[in-house]
Design a protein around this motif. Sequence first.
Motif, short mmCIF file in Angstrom:
data_model
loop_
_atom_site.label_atom_id
_atom_site.label_comp_id
_atom_site.label_asym_id
_atom_site.label_seq_id
_atom_site.Cartn_x
_atom_site.Cartn_y
_atom_site.Cartn_z
N ALA A 139 0.84 -1.20 0.00
CA ALA A 139 0.00 0.00 0.00
C ALA A 139 0.88 1.26 0.00
N VAL A 140 0.52 2.22 -0.84
CA VAL A 140 1.31 3.45 -0.97
C VAL A 140 0.94 4.42 0.15
N MET A 141 1.92 4.80 0.94
CA MET A 141 1.70 5.65 2.09
C MET A 141 2.31 7.05 1.94
N ASN A 142 2.91 7.31 0.79
CA ASN A 142 3.69 8.54 0.63
C ASN A 142 2.87 9.81 0.85
N CYS B 79 4.98 3.66 14.89
CA CYS B 79 5.84 2.86 14.02
C CYS B 79 5.06 2.29 12.84
N ILE B 80 5.82 1.97 11.79
CA ILE B 80 5.29 1.31 10.59
C ILE B 80 6.19 0.12 10.31
N ALA B 81 5.61 -1.06 10.16
CA ALA B 81 6.38 -2.26 9.86
C ALA B 81 6.02 -2.76 8.47
N GLY C 217 11.51 -3.81 0.48
CA GLY C 217 11.45 -2.49 -0.14
C GLY C 217 10.53 -1.54 0.62
N VAL C 218 10.95 -0.28 0.74
CA VAL C 218 10.18 0.70 1.50
C VAL C 218 9.95 1.97 0.68
N ASN C 219 9.97 1.86 -0.64
CA ASN C 219 9.75 3.04 -1.47
C ASN C 219 8.30 3.51 -1.43
N ASN C 220 7.41 2.76 -0.79
CA ASN C 220 6.02 3.16 -0.63
C ASN C 220 5.77 3.89 0.69
N ILE C 221 6.85 4.20 1.42
CA ILE C 221 6.73 4.84 2.74
C ILE C 221 7.60 6.09 2.76
#
Length: 389
Positions: free
Chosen positions: A39-42, A52-54, A59-63
């Motif tokens: 899910a995109v969170m940007n 926190c976000i786990a 990959g964490v390019n959506n955060i």
Amino acid sequence: MYKYKCLNPIAKIGLNKFNENFEVTDNVDDAEGILVRSAVMNDMEFSDKLLCIARAGAGVNNIPLDRCAEKGIVVFNTPGANANGVKEMVIAAMLLASRDIIGGVEWVKSNAGDPDIAKQAEKAKKKFAGTEIMGKKLGIIGLGAIGVRVANAAKQLGMDVYGYDPYLSVNAAWNLSSDVHHVTNLDDIFSKCDIITVHVPAMESTKGLIGQEAIAKMKKGVIILNLARDVLCDEEAVLAGLNSGKIRKYVTDFPNKTTAGHDNCIVIPHLGASTEESEDNCAVNAVMEMQDYLENGNISNSVNYPNVTMGVCTRPRIAIFHKNVANMITKFTKEFGDEGVNITDMMNKSKNDVAYTMMDFEEDIREETVKKLEAIDGVFRVRVVRQSL
């Protein structure tokens, strides 16, 4: 009671690891922890409650990592949890690219109605002949959790393996086969190897890593595998290489209009980590990281804050998120000294521009002291960690 929200389906085997101090919520603004996959969170706005976000994956390019760091929100990922699944996909990709298995299977489908198909297959199969991977030179760019597994498996398959990673960790080095050639110049990978696979994170320094200049240095007939991140390869340059015959096959796990349906491109619908085992491992690791952080303040496998652990929280404990600048610790300890509060244990670690400090005390922390800490220039967040009873 801590509340968590899942933005994507998370494997039950992971969620079942939460203890009785945790409960799920449907309202993201009530959550102290968020579990996420793709899910995109940007563009999301984050509640002040969020701690926190786990990410159940690597990959964490959506955060939005920097924005989270400035709000004192720790972002975790689960490196290595899906490594075996991706490793097996890389081995499959090498075989699919080296031997035209897909072309042969499609031929059988298209001739399924031919009563003489067995005889015709003997005539047609020469069109799908390929090469074996045994004895071929494999170049691996990035020797992290996945790259090391690929290297070791390839050695077992009789390949001559070259690995490049200027940041090779001690743990990776211990696990890497001693028969792997560890090179320090990427050009050695480009010029020597028959098959090249890339396993590095997507950063400004790695975008377009496989581009026109790199391809020009490669052998004629090279096979390129990209099961890491689509932006690591300049796919227009890759297509030019395919059209000229410089590149034999390109295998990618990231479908897009550039490569989908193109001759000699094998495009997989992002299946690298899509196994039951990988999803279970990622879910378990993400939950355990979140639980340890929320209950104890410990950080492990964070991508925007340093790893810090002080064990189970049995005393009053405070966690401070702040800029990585001089004299911050002095300012913190002064506040407690002025209050006459004794610090029994302390740990401070930094990561790039941010830092994290944890302290344990003999007595409870006054709310007025917390407010004074929050008022210090450079402090993002102050958190009083609940004691584990």
